[in-house]
Scaffold this motif. Structure first.
Motif, PDB file in Angstrom:
ATOM      1  N   GLY A 181       4.869 -10.446  15.128  1.00 11.47           N
ATOM      2  CA  GLY A 181       3.950  -9.936  13.843  1.00 11.47           C
ATOM      3  C   GLY A 181       2.622  -9.844  14.288  1.00 11.47           C
ATOM      4  N   LEU A 190       0.990  -6.559  14.221  1.00 14.77           N
ATOM      5  CA  LEU A 190      -0.012  -6.313  13.103  1.00 14.77           C
ATOM      6  C   LEU A 190      -1.422  -6.042  13.565  1.00 14.77           C
ATOM      7  CD1 LEU A 190      -0.066  -5.890  10.037  1.00 14.77           C
ATOM      8  CD2 LEU A 190      -0.511  -8.402   9.841  1.00 14.77           C
ATOM      9  N   SER A 207      -3.668  -3.052  12.704  1.00 18.62           N
ATOM     10  CA  SER A 207      -4.916  -3.019  11.611  1.00 18.62           C
ATOM     11  C   SER A 207      -6.053  -2.406  12.421  1.00 18.62           C
ATOM     12  CB  SER A 207      -4.999  -4.541  11.283  1.00 18.62           C
ATOM     13  OG  SER A 207      -3.779  -4.919  10.447  1.00 18.62           O
ATOM     14  N   LEU A 233      -1.840  -1.033   4.038  1.00 23.25           N
ATOM     15  CA  LEU A 233      -1.013  -2.305   4.525  1.00 23.25           C
ATOM     16  C   LEU A 233      -0.329  -2.958   3.248  1.00 23.25           C
ATOM     17  CD1 LEU A 233      -3.524  -4.228   7.163  1.00 23.25           C
ATOM     18  CD2 LEU A 233      -1.426  -3.145   7.447  1.00 23.25           C
ATOM     19  N   GLY A 234      -1.202  -2.569   1.887  1.00 20.23           N
ATOM     20  CA  GLY A 234      -0.515  -3.213   0.931  1.00 20.23           C
ATOM     21  C   GLY A 234       0.860  -2.154   0.387  1.00 20.23           C
ATOM     22  N   PHE A 238       2.509  -0.900   2.763  1.00 18.12           N
ATOM     23  CA  PHE A 238       3.636  -1.317   3.513  1.00 18.12           C
ATOM     24  C   PHE A 238       4.413  -2.678   3.061  1.00 18.12           C
ATOM     25  CE2 PHE A 238       4.718  -3.952   7.261  1.00 18.12           C
ATOM     26  CZ  PHE A 238       5.604  -3.005   7.884  1.00 18.12           C
ATOM     27  N   LEU A 239       3.651  -3.401   2.681  1.00 15.01           N
ATOM     28  CA  LEU A 239       3.986  -4.693   2.333  1.00 15.01           C
ATOM     29  C   LEU A 239       4.935  -4.511   0.923  1.00 15.01           C
ATOM     30  CD1 LEU A 239       3.846  -7.738   2.591  1.00 15.01           C
ATOM     31  CD2 LEU A 239       2.273  -7.750   0.636  1.00 15.01           C
ATOM     32  N   ILE A 240       4.523  -3.707   0.031  1.00 14.02           N
ATOM     33  CA  ILE A 240       5.281  -3.649  -1.273  1.00 14.02           C
ATOM     34  C   ILE A 240       6.645  -2.595  -1.048  1.00 14.02           C
ATOM     35  CG2 ILE A 240       5.377  -2.360  -3.518  1.00 14.02           C
ATOM     36  CD1 ILE A 240       2.419  -3.238  -3.637  1.00 14.02           C
ATOM     37  N   VAL A 280       8.307  -4.406   3.368  1.00  9.25           N
ATOM     38  CA  VAL A 280       8.536  -6.300   3.548  1.00  9.25           C
ATOM     39  C   VAL A 280       9.318  -6.855   2.390  1.00  9.25           C
ATOM     40  CG1 VAL A 280       7.525  -8.282   3.766  1.00  9.25           C
ATOM     41  CG2 VAL A 280       6.742  -6.435   5.118  1.00  9.25           C
ATOM     42  N   CYS A 281       8.831  -6.341   0.934  1.00 12.13           N
ATOM     43  CA  CYS A 281       9.372  -6.857   0.279  1.00 12.13           C
ATOM     44  C   CYS A 281      10.920  -6.741  -0.435  1.00 12.13           C
ATOM     45  CB  CYS A 281       8.527  -6.732  -1.352  1.00 12.13           C
ATOM     46  SG  CYS A 281       6.854  -7.489  -1.370  1.00 12.13           S
TER      47      CYS A 281
END
Length: 80
Positions: A9, A13, A17, A33-34, A36-38, A41-42
């Motif tokens: 990671g 990452l 970034s 990035l937010g 991508f996370l939502i 990843v979630c």
């Protein structure tokens, strides 16, 4: 396996970034990035993380199926 994921990671990452910060400034990078996370990843975590082994059709080590038996009552004496 988990520790290898931490290293992998960071390898992915950190450079991505830095590239995003240089391209979209830090505010845009946070939004990307937010997102991508939502979005990525979630859902992956929701698929693979389970709270109980029975959700995967497994049983815990040392577990014995006692649902068919009546509960055992231990004769307890009051403490004086």
């Amino acid at each position: 396996m988990v520790q290898a994921g931490f290293g992998a990671g960071q390898i992915v990452l950190v450079p991505s970034s830095i590239f995003l910060i240089e391209s979209f400034v830090w505010k845009g990078t946070i939004l990307i990035l937010g997102f991508f996370l939502i979005v990525i990843v979630c859902p992956i975590l929701a698929i693979f993380l389970k709270l109980e082994p029975s959700e995967l059709g497994l049983t815990a080590l040392g577990y014995e199926n006692t649902f068919d038996e009546k509960p055992k009552v231990i004769d307890q004496q009051p403490i004086n």
